[in-house]
Design a protein around this motif. Structure first.
Motif, short mmCIF file in Angstrom:
data_model
loop_
_atom_site.label_atom_id
_atom_site.label_comp_id
_atom_site.label_asym_id
_atom_site.label_seq_id
_atom_site.Cartn_x
_atom_site.Cartn_y
_atom_site.Cartn_z
N LEU A 126 4.33 74.24 -14.77
CA LEU A 126 3.30 74.58 -15.75
C LEU A 126 1.93 74.10 -15.31
O LEU A 126 0.92 74.79 -15.49
CB LEU A 126 3.66 73.99 -17.11
N VAL A 133 -0.56 69.17 -19.38
CA VAL A 133 0.81 68.90 -19.81
C VAL A 133 0.94 67.51 -20.42
O VAL A 133 0.45 66.52 -19.86
CB VAL A 133 1.79 69.04 -18.62
N TYR A 185 -1.70 74.79 -16.88
CA TYR A 185 -1.55 74.04 -18.12
C TYR A 185 -1.96 72.59 -17.95
O TYR A 185 -1.78 71.99 -16.88
CB TYR A 185 -0.09 74.06 -18.58
N GLN A 234 -4.55 76.43 -22.31
CA GLN A 234 -3.17 76.24 -21.87
C GLN A 234 -2.80 74.76 -21.95
O GLN A 234 -3.21 73.96 -21.12
CB GLN A 234 -2.99 76.75 -20.44
N ARG A 235 -2.03 74.44 -22.99
CA ARG A 235 -1.63 73.05 -23.22
C ARG A 235 -0.17 73.04 -23.61
O ARG A 235 0.25 73.79 -24.50
CB ARG A 235 -2.49 72.43 -24.32
N ALA A 236 0.61 72.20 -22.94
CA ALA A 236 2.06 72.23 -23.13
C ALA A 236 2.62 70.83 -23.37
O ALA A 236 2.17 69.86 -22.75
CB ALA A 236 2.74 72.84 -21.91
N ASP A 272 -0.25 74.85 -27.10
CA ASP A 272 0.03 76.27 -27.08
C ASP A 272 1.48 76.57 -26.72
O ASP A 272 1.98 77.65 -27.00
CB ASP A 272 -0.88 76.98 -26.06
#
Length: 254
Positions: free
Chosen positions: A24, A31, A29, A5-7, A82
């Motif tokens: 997030l 971030v 995530y 989980q990477r934003a 992602d």
């Protein structure tokens, strides 16, 4: 998506973007908090996020090279991406009745370069990153922050309204195109949100009229918009791909 989980959140140093980054991070995530130039605010947001591994990236998204660099830096710092949240935007009022033709042209260039071209360029770079990953793009998400003004009208800021209309259209075009790659694309369309940008409008009779647009007699809080963005980014929301989610407190119905 649970183990990667990477934003990237553009315009993440304040307001809705900062709230999205926080939502997030709470969802697990790591971030990348983007800012155009206010690194102090961006680092302050990053430092308050739960969890670790967050980063700050900067660049003026009106510049195509800077947009590419923002994505490259995010991928390098997080080890990949992602989720992209296209939140960065500008709002400058200039009605068509304004006297200066030069100002009119400049306003349109500014609104389109950031709100539409910038988002489109960042999206292109993120999509090509997703498609080029060895494991493929499965679970990829893009969430765009549009505007109620697309539907209700922006008489004092037609260039802003048109730029957000373009972003809504881009959302739906990409949702159709990218589904075959497992990438879901959706948007939110907020009305007024309680941020620094609208704070000067909330005093006196102007503020009363703005709050009266909704039967709840108030405007949205950034966390309410962020909650919807976080849901659209979740695995359960893939079937919302192509949706433009109204977040206006019943101030405009369609």
């Amino acid at each position: 998506m649970e183990d990667r989980q990477r934003a990237l959140v553009t315009g993440g140093s304040r307001g809705v973007g900062a709230a999205v980054a926080a939502a997030l991070a709470r969802a697990g995530y790591r971030v990348a908090v983007h800012c155009r130039g206010d690194l102090t605010s961006a680092h302050a947001v990053r430092d308050t996020l739960p969890g670790d591994g967050h980063t700050v990236v900067s660049g003026d998204l009106a510049d195509p090279d800077a947009a590419e660099s923002v994505v490259t830096a995010s991928v390098a710092a997080l080890g990949g991406l992602d989720l992209l949240v296209n939140n960065a935007g500008r709002y400058v009022e200039l009605p068509v009745t304004a006297d200066s033709y030069a100002d009119w042209q400049a306003n349109w260039r500014e609104m389109l370069d950031v709100n539409l071209h910038g988002a489109a360029n960042v999206t292109w770079c993120v999509v090509h990153h997703l498609l080029g990953r060895p494991e493929g793009p499965a679970g990829g998400r893009i969430v765009n922050v549009g505007s109620r003004g697309v539907f209700r009208g922006e008489p004092n800021a037609p260039a802003y309204g048109a730029s957000k209309a373009g972003l809504h259209s881009l959302t739906q075009s990409l949702a159709v195109d990218l589904a075959r790659h497992g990438i879901a694309v959706a948007a939110v369309a907020p009305g007024f949100v309680n941020t620094d940008m609208v704070a000067p409008l909330l005093d006196g009779t102007t503020g009363d009229a703005i709050r009266a647009q909704s039967p709840f007699r108030r405007i949205a809080e950034p966390a309410e918009i962020a909650a919807a963005v976080a849901w659209l980014a979740s695995p359960e929301a893939v079937w919302a791909s192509g949706a433009i989610l109204d977040l206006n407190g019943a101030s405009y119905l369609r």
